[in-house]
Write an enzyme that holds these catalytic residues in place. Structure first.
Site, PDB file in Angstrom:
ATOM      1  CG  ASP A  75      -1.963  -1.036   1.201  1.00 23.23           C
ATOM      2  OD1 ASP A  75      -2.161  -1.620   0.123  1.00 23.23           O
ATOM      3  OD2 ASP A  75      -2.569  -1.300   2.248  1.00 23.23           O
TER       4      ASP A  75
HETATM    5  P1  NAP Z   1       0.960  -3.988   3.162  1.00 22.31           P
HETATM    6  O1  NAP Z   1       0.258  -3.034   2.267  1.00 22.31           O
HETATM    7  O2  NAP Z   1       0.167  -4.646   4.224  1.00 22.31           O
HETATM    8  O3  NAP Z   1       1.640  -5.102   2.207  1.00 22.31           O
HETATM    9  C1  NAP Z   1       2.454  -6.086   2.741  1.00 22.31           C
HETATM   10  C2  NAP Z   1       2.893  -6.995   1.610  1.00 22.31           C
HETATM   11  O4  NAP Z   1       3.906  -7.830   2.139  1.00 22.31           O
HETATM   12  C3  NAP Z   1       1.804  -7.891   1.084  1.00 22.31           C
HETATM   13  O5  NAP Z   1       1.389  -7.485  -0.195  1.00 22.31           O
HETATM   14  C4  NAP Z   1       2.419  -9.300   1.093  1.00 22.31           C
HETATM   15  O6  NAP Z   1       2.314  -9.871  -0.225  1.00 22.31           O
HETATM   16  C5  NAP Z   1       3.882  -9.050   1.442  1.00 22.31           C
HETATM   17  N1  NAP Z   1       4.425 -10.060   2.352  1.00 22.31           N
HETATM   18  C6  NAP Z   1       3.859 -10.597   3.433  1.00 22.31           C
HETATM   19  N2  NAP Z   1       4.661 -11.493   3.994  1.00 22.31           N
HETATM   20  C7  NAP Z   1       5.796 -11.532   3.248  1.00 22.31           C
HETATM   21  C8  NAP Z   1       7.001 -12.270   3.315  1.00 22.31           C
HETATM   22  N3  NAP Z   1       7.237 -13.184   4.266  1.00 22.31           N
HETATM   23  N4  NAP Z   1       7.949 -12.026   2.387  1.00 22.31           N
HETATM   24  C9  NAP Z   1       7.732 -11.117   1.405  1.00 22.31           C
HETATM   25  N5  NAP Z   1       6.608 -10.414   1.278  1.00 22.31           N
HETATM   26  C10 NAP Z   1       5.644 -10.609   2.199  1.00 22.31           C
HETATM   27  O7  NAP Z   1       2.199  -3.305   3.883  1.00 22.31           O
HETATM   28  P2  NAP Z   1       2.764  -1.817   3.813  1.00 22.31           P
HETATM   29  O8  NAP Z   1       3.078  -1.425   2.415  1.00 22.31           O
HETATM   30  O9  NAP Z   1       3.826  -1.781   4.858  1.00 22.31           O
HETATM   31  O10 NAP Z   1       1.561  -0.907   4.249  1.00 22.31           O
HETATM   32  C11 NAP Z   1       1.090  -0.853   5.598  1.00 22.31           C
HETATM   33  C12 NAP Z   1      -0.408  -0.756   5.576  1.00 22.31           C
HETATM   34  O11 NAP Z   1      -0.879  -0.891   6.933  1.00 22.31           O
HETATM   35  C13 NAP Z   1      -0.917   0.570   5.036  1.00 22.31           C
HETATM   36  O12 NAP Z   1      -2.089   0.386   4.289  1.00 22.31           O
HETATM   37  C14 NAP Z   1      -1.232   1.353   6.310  1.00 22.31           C
HETATM   38  O13 NAP Z   1      -2.227   2.334   6.130  1.00 22.31           O
HETATM   39  C15 NAP Z   1      -1.715   0.227   7.209  1.00 22.31           C
HETATM   40  N6  NAP Z   1      -1.625   0.624   8.618  1.00 22.31           N
HETATM   41  C16 NAP Z   1      -0.413   0.807   9.182  1.00 22.31           C
HETATM   42  C17 NAP Z   1      -0.335   1.269  10.467  1.00 22.31           C
HETATM   43  C18 NAP Z   1       0.985   1.565  11.120  1.00 22.31           C
HETATM   44  O14 NAP Z   1       0.985   2.139  12.205  1.00 22.31           O
HETATM   45  N7  NAP Z   1       2.106   1.204  10.521  1.00 22.31           N
HETATM   46  C19 NAP Z   1      -1.486   1.506  11.198  1.00 22.31           C
HETATM   47  C20 NAP Z   1      -2.722   1.287  10.587  1.00 22.31           C
HETATM   48  C21 NAP Z   1      -2.761   0.842   9.305  1.00 22.31           C
HETATM   49  P3  NAP Z   1       2.349 -11.471  -0.409  1.00 22.31           P
HETATM   50  O15 NAP Z   1       1.238 -12.001   0.427  1.00 22.31           O
HETATM   51  O16 NAP Z   1       2.151 -11.682  -1.860  1.00 22.31           O
HETATM   52  O17 NAP Z   1       3.684 -11.925   0.066  1.00 22.31           O
END
Ligand code: NAP
Length: 484
Positions: free
Chosen positions: A409
């Site tokens: 994301d």
């Molecule tokens: P993300 O959008 O959740 O994407 C994570 C990606 O990691 C997935 O597409 C997954 O694809 C891949 N993945 C999972 N396990 C893996 C592994 N072992 N090896 C390689 N790839 C792996 O993560 P992000 O880009 O960090 O975004 C964070 C999201 O969380 C945002 O939408 C944000 O708004 C939300 N959020 C964050 C917080 C905060 O405080 N950080 C709070 C609230 C909401 P595969 O399954 O294909 O591997």
């Protein structure tokens, strides 16, 4: 000097240490020291409180201390970094419960002793009845909401309950009526005689309603938005502690409660801003209730187009070997695969090969604030290499290679260009502007928002499939074999 003055002086010292510690937590370089300084403040506050003449039973305090320490040490050792949000949810919940119990115990004492005798236990500057009764109301009401709300958040995050938002007709009206009924019960409680018949009934009503409200107000929030709710519940647990501090006339509890309340609130606002969402949108929109549209596209033209182009670890090595500017963009997948150590190793190999390496940090990458900073610090990645989103984006077109490690994301170009996308407006790291983008993920799994990502289909993107740790180890092995 009398003991009350000494105690309050020690509380001021403890409060100053809390504030200094909090300030130091704001920078990665001083965060560890900040933690130690705050802990020292807490130690002073606890020791001084134990010397207070109001303490009547040390046996139960020692039992609680031993049990709490054992559970705390076990959790610190056993709970995985990826489960930290659940852990924080539970801790917030118990903080709220502690405030409920303080309010309840004081009300019981007030009833048993009668108001006049109870006043004497509070010391010379005893407040009016309505003040203490209102403080009990706030401690119990906010603490109760925090307790059940946190348990619900924990259950969602730990997947004991479905992460989907639970929405039903009239939900907001019901929540509004619960709040109104609680306020009425609180007013009756504050103006009633503690030993009379109305006060216990009013107390029971707002206690039960607070426990129900905690559950019902977290219901419409999707599992994905839980970190924001946890940060808000953290703020509420601080406010409940602050109210409990007023109940028992303990100054350091008031100060510590205010600090937790305000810092939790500020963090909630920061997280909402980083996702370009308002707090009311997080609370009431039921984000994630409907399956996310897959029609988001980088060009805003509708469905995702293009094909995924895989790349091998050997070819990734060839691309990296020629690169002079490399940026790693870590996300939740790096946390899942615990790839931070091998990322640092690869970064060093790249530097030895003459490349300049940076780590681009998105404020909500991962699942909790500062998630990536904590993991990279654990792997001893130098602080100077961590670059905030706003600072890295202007440099992105100069990057030879952007390596996206399990991020989705936070690098989705639809957030910047597709008005129809649910994440439109969320600031992203412009990975797509790098000359070559290599995305490490296991398959076609969506990110937290459930959306497709056009980045993976762009002509300059290659997909390195597999667990991030394993694929990075393979790339790193290629570098080492070259050196060997
Ligand atoms: P993300 O959008 O959740 O994407 C994570 C990606 O990691 C997935 O597409 C997954 O694809 C891949 N993945 C999972 N396990 C893996 C592994 N072992 N090896 C390689 N790839 C792996 O993560 P992000 O880009 O960090 O975004 C964070 C999201 O969380 C945002 O939408 C944000 O708004 C939300 N959020 C964050 C917080 C905060 O405080 N950080 C709070 C609230 C909401 P595969 O399954 O294909 O591997």
């Amino acid at each position: 000097m009398n003991s009350a003055l000494l105690i309050n002086l020690a509380y001021i010292v403890a409060s100053i240490l809390f504030i200094l510690g909090l300030k130091m937590l704001g920078r990665q370089a001083s965060a560890r020291r900040g933690n130690t300084i705050s802990s020292l403040g807490m130690l002073i506050a606890v020791v001084v409180t134990l010397l207070d003449h109001h303490v009547v039973n040390y046996t139960w305090i020692i039992v609680g201390l031993v049990l709490g320490t054992a559970i705390g040490v076990a959790c610190a050792r056993l709970v995985k970094m990826t489960s930290m949000p659940e852990m924080v949810a539970l801790l917030n919940g118990f903080g709220g419960l502690a405030s409920v119990l303080v309010g309840w115990a004081e009300f019981g004492k007030m009833r048993a002793l009668g108001w006049e005798a109870y006043l004497l236990t509070l010391g010379e500057a005893a407040p009016p009845h309505a003040f203490t009764a209102s403080a009990i109301f706030f401690a119990v009401m906010i603490g109760g909401v925090t307790f059940t709300g946190s348990l619900y958040a924990f259950a969602k995050l730990a997947e004991l309950l479905s992460g989907r938002p639970v929405l039903f007709r009239g939900q907001h009206l019901i929540n509004g009526l619960i709040v109104a009924a609680m306020v009425v019960a609180g007013v009756i409680f504050a103006v009633s005689d503690a030993s009379g018949g109305q006060a216990p009934l009013a107390f029971a009503v707002f206690l039960v309603l607070a426990l129900v409200l905690g559950w019902t107000f977290v219901m419409p929030v999707g599992g994905g938005d839980m970190p924001v709710i946890i940060s808000m519940l953290n703020s509420l647990s601080g406010l409940a502690a602050c109210a409990a501090g007023f109940v028992i006339a303990n100054n350091v509890l008031v100060v510590a409660g205010c600090l937790v309340g305000t810092s939790g609130f500020i963090l909630t606002v920061i997280m909402c801003k980083a996702m370009n969402r308002t707090f009311t949108n997080v609370l009431f929109s039921g984000f994630g209730a409907a399956p996310a549209s897959s029609g988001a596209s980088a060009d805003g033209a509708g469905a995702i187009k293009g094909e995924l182009k895989p790349i091998s670890a050997e070819d990734t090595f060839s691309v990296l070997e020629a690169a002079r500017q490399v940026v790693f963009i870590p996300g939740y997948g790096m946390a899942v695969s615990q790839a931070q150590h091998i990322v640092r190793e690869l970064a060093e190999l790249l530097e030895n090969n003459g490349a300049e390496v940076r780590f681009a940090i998105h404020p909500v990458a991962g699942r909790m604030p500062g998630h990536m900073n904590v993991l990279l610090a654990e792997a001893n990645v130098p602080y100077e290499q961590l670059v905030e989103m706003d600072a890295i984006n202007p440099l992105m077109p100069q990057m030879d290679v952007a390596i996206v490690i399990g991020a989705n994301d936070v690098v989705n170009p639809a957030a910047a260009s597709d008005r129809a996308s649910p994440i439109y407006g969320m600031p992203i790291i412009n990975a797509h502007e790098a000359r070559t983008v290599i995305c490490l993920k296991r398959g076609k799994g969506a990110g937290f928002s459930g959306l497709e990502n056009q980045l993976f289909l762009l002509p300059n993107t290659r997909m390195l499939y597999g667990d991030a740790k394993a694929t990075l180890q393979a790339v790193s092995a290629e570098f080492k074999s070259l050196a060997g």
